[in-house]
Design a protein around this motif. Structure first.
Motif, PDB file in Angstrom:
ATOM      1  N   THR A   1     -11.047 -26.676  36.315  1.00 36.65           N
ATOM      2  CA  THR A   1     -11.668 -27.347  35.170  1.00 36.65           C
ATOM      3  C   THR A   1     -11.941 -26.321  34.088  1.00 36.65           C
ATOM      4  OG1 THR A   1     -12.742 -28.947  36.647  1.00 36.65           O
ATOM      5  CG2 THR A   1     -13.587 -28.784  34.381  1.00 36.65           C
ATOM      6  N   GLU A   2     -11.389 -26.522  32.912  1.00 35.41           N
ATOM      7  CA  GLU A   2     -11.561 -25.581  31.818  1.00 35.41           C
ATOM      8  C   GLU A   2     -13.043 -25.408  31.482  1.00 35.41           C
ATOM      9  OE1 GLU A   2     -11.250 -22.868  29.018  1.00 35.41           O
ATOM     10  OE2 GLU A   2      -9.561 -23.554  30.261  1.00 35.41           O
ATOM     11  N   GLY A   3     -13.477 -24.146  31.456  1.00 38.52           N
ATOM     12  CA  GLY A   3     -14.865 -23.833  31.133  1.00 38.52           C
ATOM     13  C   GLY A   3     -15.792 -23.808  32.333  1.00 38.52           C
ATOM     14  N   LYS A   4     -15.340 -24.301  33.485  1.00 38.48           N
ATOM     15  CA  LYS A   4     -16.160 -24.278  34.701  1.00 38.48           C
ATOM     16  C   LYS A   4     -15.655 -23.149  35.590  1.00 38.48           C
ATOM     17  CE  LYS A   4     -17.938 -27.134  38.479  1.00 38.48           C
ATOM     18  NZ  LYS A   4     -17.894 -28.462  39.139  1.00 38.48           N
ATOM     19  N   TRP A   5     -16.268 -21.994  35.451  1.00 37.06           N
ATOM     20  CA  TRP A   5     -15.807 -20.805  36.159  1.00 37.06           C
ATOM     21  C   TRP A   5     -16.325 -20.804  37.590  1.00 37.06           C
ATOM     22  CZ3 TRP A   5     -12.275 -17.351  34.296  1.00 37.06           C
ATOM     23  CH2 TRP A   5     -11.933 -17.507  32.951  1.00 37.06           C
ATOM     24  N   MET A   6     -15.373 -20.558  38.505  1.00 36.90           N
ATOM     25  CA  MET A   6     -15.679 -20.605  39.937  1.00 36.90           C
ATOM     26  C   MET A   6     -15.190 -19.320  40.605  1.00 36.90           C
ATOM     27  SD  MET A   6     -16.848 -23.828  40.411  1.00 36.90           S
ATOM     28  CE  MET A   6     -16.524 -24.228  42.133  1.00 36.90           C
ATOM     29  N   TRP A   7     -15.958 -18.861  41.598  1.00 42.01           N
ATOM     30  CA  TRP A   7     -15.500 -17.755  42.429  1.00 42.01           C
ATOM     31  C   TRP A   7     -14.527 -18.290  43.475  1.00 42.01           C
ATOM     32  CZ3 TRP A   7     -16.296 -13.075  40.692  1.00 42.01           C
ATOM     33  CH2 TRP A   7     -17.429 -12.790  39.918  1.00 42.01           C
ATOM     34  N   VAL A   8     -13.787 -17.393  44.112  1.00 38.58           N
ATOM     35  CA  VAL A   8     -12.779 -17.828  45.081  1.00 38.58           C
ATOM     36  C   VAL A   8     -13.389 -18.464  46.325  1.00 38.58           C
ATOM     37  CG1 VAL A   8     -10.949 -16.243  44.376  1.00 38.58           C
ATOM     38  CG2 VAL A   8     -12.705 -15.463  45.981  1.00 38.58           C
ATOM     39  N   ASN A   9     -14.699 -18.322  46.533  1.00 40.01           N
ATOM     40  CA  ASN A   9     -15.349 -19.001  47.654  1.00 40.01           C
ATOM     41  C   ASN A   9     -15.913 -20.358  47.247  1.00 40.01           C
ATOM     42  OD1 ASN A   9     -17.483 -18.243  46.056  1.00 40.01           O
ATOM     43  ND2 ASN A   9     -18.671 -17.272  47.682  1.00 40.01           N
ATOM     44  N   LYS A  10     -15.465 -20.867  46.085  1.00 35.76           N
ATOM     45  CA  LYS A  10     -15.845 -22.177  45.561  1.00 35.76           C
ATOM     46  C   LYS A  10     -17.283 -22.237  45.035  1.00 35.76           C
ATOM     47  CE  LYS A  10     -11.817 -23.785  46.665  1.00 35.76           C
ATOM     48  NZ  LYS A  10     -10.786 -23.999  45.613  1.00 35.76           N
ATOM     49  N   GLN A  11     -17.923 -21.092  44.862  1.00 35.99           N
ATOM     50  CA  GLN A  11     -19.273 -21.065  44.305  1.00 35.99           C
ATOM     51  C   GLN A  11     -19.202 -21.009  42.778  1.00 35.99           C
ATOM     52  OE1 GLN A  11     -21.643 -17.558  45.079  1.00 35.99           O
ATOM     53  NE2 GLN A  11     -23.555 -18.686  44.898  1.00 35.99           N
ATOM     54  N   PRO A  12     -19.883 -21.923  42.086  1.00 34.54           N
ATOM     55  CA  PRO A  12     -19.880 -21.883  40.616  1.00 34.54           C
ATOM     56  C   PRO A  12     -20.536 -20.610  40.102  1.00 34.54           C
ATOM     57  CG  PRO A  12     -20.633 -24.027  41.417  1.00 34.54           C
ATOM     58  CD  PRO A  12     -20.602 -23.109  42.612  1.00 34.54           C
ATOM     59  N   LEU A  13     -20.006 -20.072  39.023  1.00 34.78           N
ATOM     60  CA  LEU A  13     -20.578 -18.864  38.431  1.00 34.78           C
ATOM     61  C   LEU A  13     -22.025 -19.096  38.020  1.00 34.78           C
ATOM     62  CD1 LEU A  13     -20.288 -15.995  37.271  1.00 34.78           C
ATOM     63  CD2 LEU A  13     -19.352 -17.018  35.189  1.00 34.78           C
ATOM     64  N   THR A  14     -22.345 -20.325  37.609  1.00 37.86           N
ATOM     65  CA  THR A  14     -23.708 -20.619  37.155  1.00 37.86           C
ATOM     66  C   THR A  14     -24.737 -20.469  38.272  1.00 37.86           C
ATOM     67  OG1 THR A  14     -23.271 -22.973  37.577  1.00 37.86           O
ATOM     68  CG2 THR A  14     -22.941 -22.170  35.328  1.00 37.86           C
ATOM     69  N   GLU A  15     -24.301 -20.532  39.532  1.00 35.58           N
ATOM     70  CA  GLU A  15     -25.244 -20.431  40.644  1.00 35.58           C
ATOM     71  C   GLU A  15     -25.623 -18.995  40.968  1.00 35.58           C
ATOM     72  OE1 GLU A  15     -23.961 -22.498  44.105  1.00 35.58           O
ATOM     73  OE2 GLU A  15     -23.994 -24.487  43.158  1.00 35.58           O
ATOM     74  N   THR A  16     -24.763 -18.037  40.627  1.00 39.58           N
ATOM     75  CA  THR A  16     -25.083 -16.644  40.944  1.00 39.58           C
ATOM     76  C   THR A  16     -26.097 -16.059  39.976  1.00 39.58           C
ATOM     77  OG1 THR A  16     -23.269 -15.768  39.584  1.00 39.58           O
ATOM     78  CG2 THR A  16     -22.762 -16.334  41.873  1.00 39.58           C
ATOM     79  N   GLY A  17     -26.140 -16.587  38.746  1.00 37.10           N
ATOM     80  CA  GLY A  17     -27.109 -16.107  37.760  1.00 37.10           C
ATOM     81  C   GLY A  17     -26.783 -14.738  37.192  1.00 37.10           C
ATOM     82  N   VAL A  18     -25.575 -14.225  37.451  1.00 37.63           N
ATOM     83  CA  VAL A  18     -25.184 -12.901  36.977  1.00 37.63           C
ATOM     84  C   VAL A  18     -23.833 -13.004  36.287  1.00 37.63           C
ATOM     85  CG1 VAL A  18     -24.643 -10.529  37.623  1.00 37.63           C
ATOM     86  CG2 VAL A  18     -26.409 -11.775  38.861  1.00 37.63           C
ATOM     87  N   THR A  19     -23.750 -12.559  35.039  1.00 31.18           N
ATOM     88  CA  THR A  19     -22.485 -12.536  34.311  1.00 31.18           C
ATOM     89  C   THR A  19     -22.377 -11.240  33.514  1.00 31.18           C
ATOM     90  OG1 THR A  19     -23.400 -13.653  32.355  1.00 31.18           O
ATOM     91  CG2 THR A  19     -22.439 -15.057  34.076  1.00 31.18           C
ATOM     92  N   PHE A  20     -21.131 -10.786  33.338  1.00 27.44           N
ATOM     93  CA  PHE A  20     -20.896  -9.552  32.589  1.00 27.44           C
ATOM     94  C   PHE A  20     -19.746  -9.748  31.600  1.00 27.44           C
ATOM     95  CE2 PHE A  20     -22.765  -8.371  36.656  1.00 27.44           C
ATOM     96  CZ  PHE A  20     -23.840  -7.583  36.254  1.00 27.44           C
ATOM     97  N   TRP A  21     -19.705 -10.916  30.967  1.00 25.79           N
ATOM     98  CA  TRP A  21     -18.680 -11.176  29.960  1.00 25.79           C
ATOM     99  C   TRP A  21     -18.848 -10.220  28.781  1.00 25.79           C
ATOM    100  CZ3 TRP A  21     -14.849 -13.900  31.651  1.00 25.79           C
ATOM    101  CH2 TRP A  21     -15.034 -14.988  32.510  1.00 25.79           C
ATOM    102  N   ASN A  22     -17.736  -9.821  28.207  1.00 27.54           N
ATOM    103  CA  ASN A  22     -17.769  -8.945  27.041  1.00 27.54           C
ATOM    104  C   ASN A  22     -18.304  -9.711  25.823  1.00 27.54           C
ATOM    105  OD1 ASN A  22     -16.941  -6.367  25.659  1.00 27.54           O
ATOM    106  ND2 ASN A  22     -15.704  -7.814  24.497  1.00 27.54           N
ATOM    107  N   LYS A  23     -19.199  -9.084  25.086  1.00 22.38           N
ATOM    108  CA  LYS A  23     -19.749  -9.657  23.853  1.00 22.38           C
ATOM    109  C   LYS A  23     -19.152  -8.912  22.671  1.00 22.38           C
ATOM    110  CE  LYS A  23     -22.428 -12.247  26.353  1.00 22.38           C
ATOM    111  NZ  LYS A  23     -22.142 -13.693  26.517  1.00 22.38           N
ATOM    112  N   GLY A  24     -18.253  -9.583  21.938  1.00 16.98           N
ATOM    113  CA  GLY A  24     -17.554  -8.928  20.849  1.00 16.98           C
ATOM    114  C   GLY A  24     -18.444  -8.651  19.649  1.00 16.98           C
ATOM    115  N   LYS A  25     -18.224  -7.513  19.001  1.00 19.10           N
ATOM    116  CA  LYS A  25     -19.001  -7.157  17.816  1.00 19.10           C
ATOM    117  C   LYS A  25     -18.682  -8.068  16.639  1.00 19.10           C
ATOM    118  CE  LYS A  25     -19.318  -2.268  19.103  1.00 19.10           C
ATOM    119  NZ  LYS A  25     -19.019  -0.857  18.694  1.00 19.10           N
ATOM    120  N   ASP A  26     -17.494  -8.663  16.659  1.00 14.47           N
ATOM    121  CA  ASP A  26     -17.100  -9.548  15.568  1.00 14.47           C
ATOM    122  C   ASP A  26     -17.570 -10.984  15.790  1.00 14.47           C
ATOM    123  OD1 ASP A  26     -15.559 -10.109  17.725  1.00 14.47           O
ATOM    124  OD2 ASP A  26     -13.620  -9.960  16.702  1.00 14.47           O
ATOM    125  N   GLY A  27     -18.392 -11.171  16.806  1.00 21.27           N
ATOM    126  CA  GLY A  27     -18.923 -12.508  17.093  1.00 21.27           C
ATOM    127  C   GLY A  27     -18.095 -13.306  18.074  1.00 21.27           C
TER     128      GLY A  27
END
Length: 275
Positions: free
Chosen positions: A204-230
């Motif tokens: 599902t586009e926008g619903k990021w999942m780990w390979v163990n089927k756990q949603p990213l939102t459940e881990t509470g930890v993200t390290f996405w790059n934040k671009g300086k250009d917004g």
């Protein structure tokens, strides 16, 4: 192969067996079951509600006794009999009240034991996670590196995301699942090239999942790059691949290997397995 990823207990499957064999403390052996599965202690609100209920019970009992005394008096019951009835009722109320106080004291003791166990668990976990002596020991197997209770394999070859995922399973692990800052720092140190990790939104586009089927939102930890250009990751850029960017890696071809970037799953990159 879905049954491989449906098992969410990756961390303890292989490494847990090794640690017990090496004499390392196994928290679950001391507690009967894992710390996270233990029932939570009774809250302060529960004890307050119990005290209020007991007070109301005592008040109602006293009122009932007064009414009983009036009824007995109006019916001409002897004072001796009335006194005996009142004393028996008061004794019962007193006994119930003392039993309730003992129960509250027991709850308080349970809370103390729970908090003590929580502190011990945290100390054991901290020691395991920072044990530098285990980083290069042979418990994980050849070409694997230990960090905390996990072992990691940093690939020398380049594969697309799907083949990387399958190869990790073939060698007894899975693509890395990152759930803490300490783990993120460890796996991203000295990479030099982007590496696939076990995160995707293929279903599902926008619903990021780990390979163990756990949603990213459940881990509470993200390290996405934040671009300086917004412009921040994930951005599902479709210039190179019309299907979008549905797989995550540590770093990209332009530099920072300490952040996550979404990319086309068809790209050939190095990858990180864990077990």
């Amino acid at each position: 192969m879905d049954h491989v990823y449906a098992n969410s207990d990756f961390e303890l499957s292989t490494t847990g067996k090794t640690r017990r064999g090496s004499g390392s403390p196994d928290v679950s052996e001391h507690t009967g079951r894992s710390f996270r599965e233990r029932d939570p202690p009774p809250s302060k609100n529960t004890r307050k509600v119990l005290l209020v209920a007991l007070s109301l019970l005592l008040l109602c009992a006293l009122v009932a006794l007064c009414v009983l005394g009036v009824l007995y008096f109006n019916k001409g019951v002897s004072s001796e009999l009335l006194a005996e009835e009142l004393k028996a009722s008061l004794d019962q109320v007193q006994a119930d009240y003392e039993n309730a106080l003992q129960h509250i004291a027991s709850l308080n003791e349970t809370v103390k034991q729970y908090n003590a166990l929580k502190i011990k668990f945290s100390k054991v976990h901290e020691v395991c996670s920072t044990c530098s002596g285990c980083q290069t020991c042979g418990l994980c197997g050849e070409n694997w590196k230990r960090f905390g209770v996990k072992c990691y394999f940093f690939s020398p070859d380049f594969l697309n995301w799907t083949n990387s995922r399958d190869h990790c399973v073939k060698i007894g692990g899975h693509l890395a699942i990152i759930t803490s800052q300490a783990e993120q720092t460890f796996v991203s140190t000295g990479l030099g090239r982007p590496h696939w990790i076990g995160l995707n939104d293929l279903e599902t586009e926008g619903k990021w999942m780990w390979v163990n089927k756990q949603p990213l939102t459940e881990t509470g930890v993200t390290f996405w790059n934040k671009g300086k250009d917004g412009v921040s990751e994930p951005n599902n850029w479709k210039e190179e691949d019309p299907s979008g960017e549905n797989c995550a890696s540590l770093g990209n071809e332009n530099g920072d290997f300490t952040k996550w970037f979404d990319a086309s799953c068809s790209k050939a990159r190095k990858y990180i397995c864990e077990k």
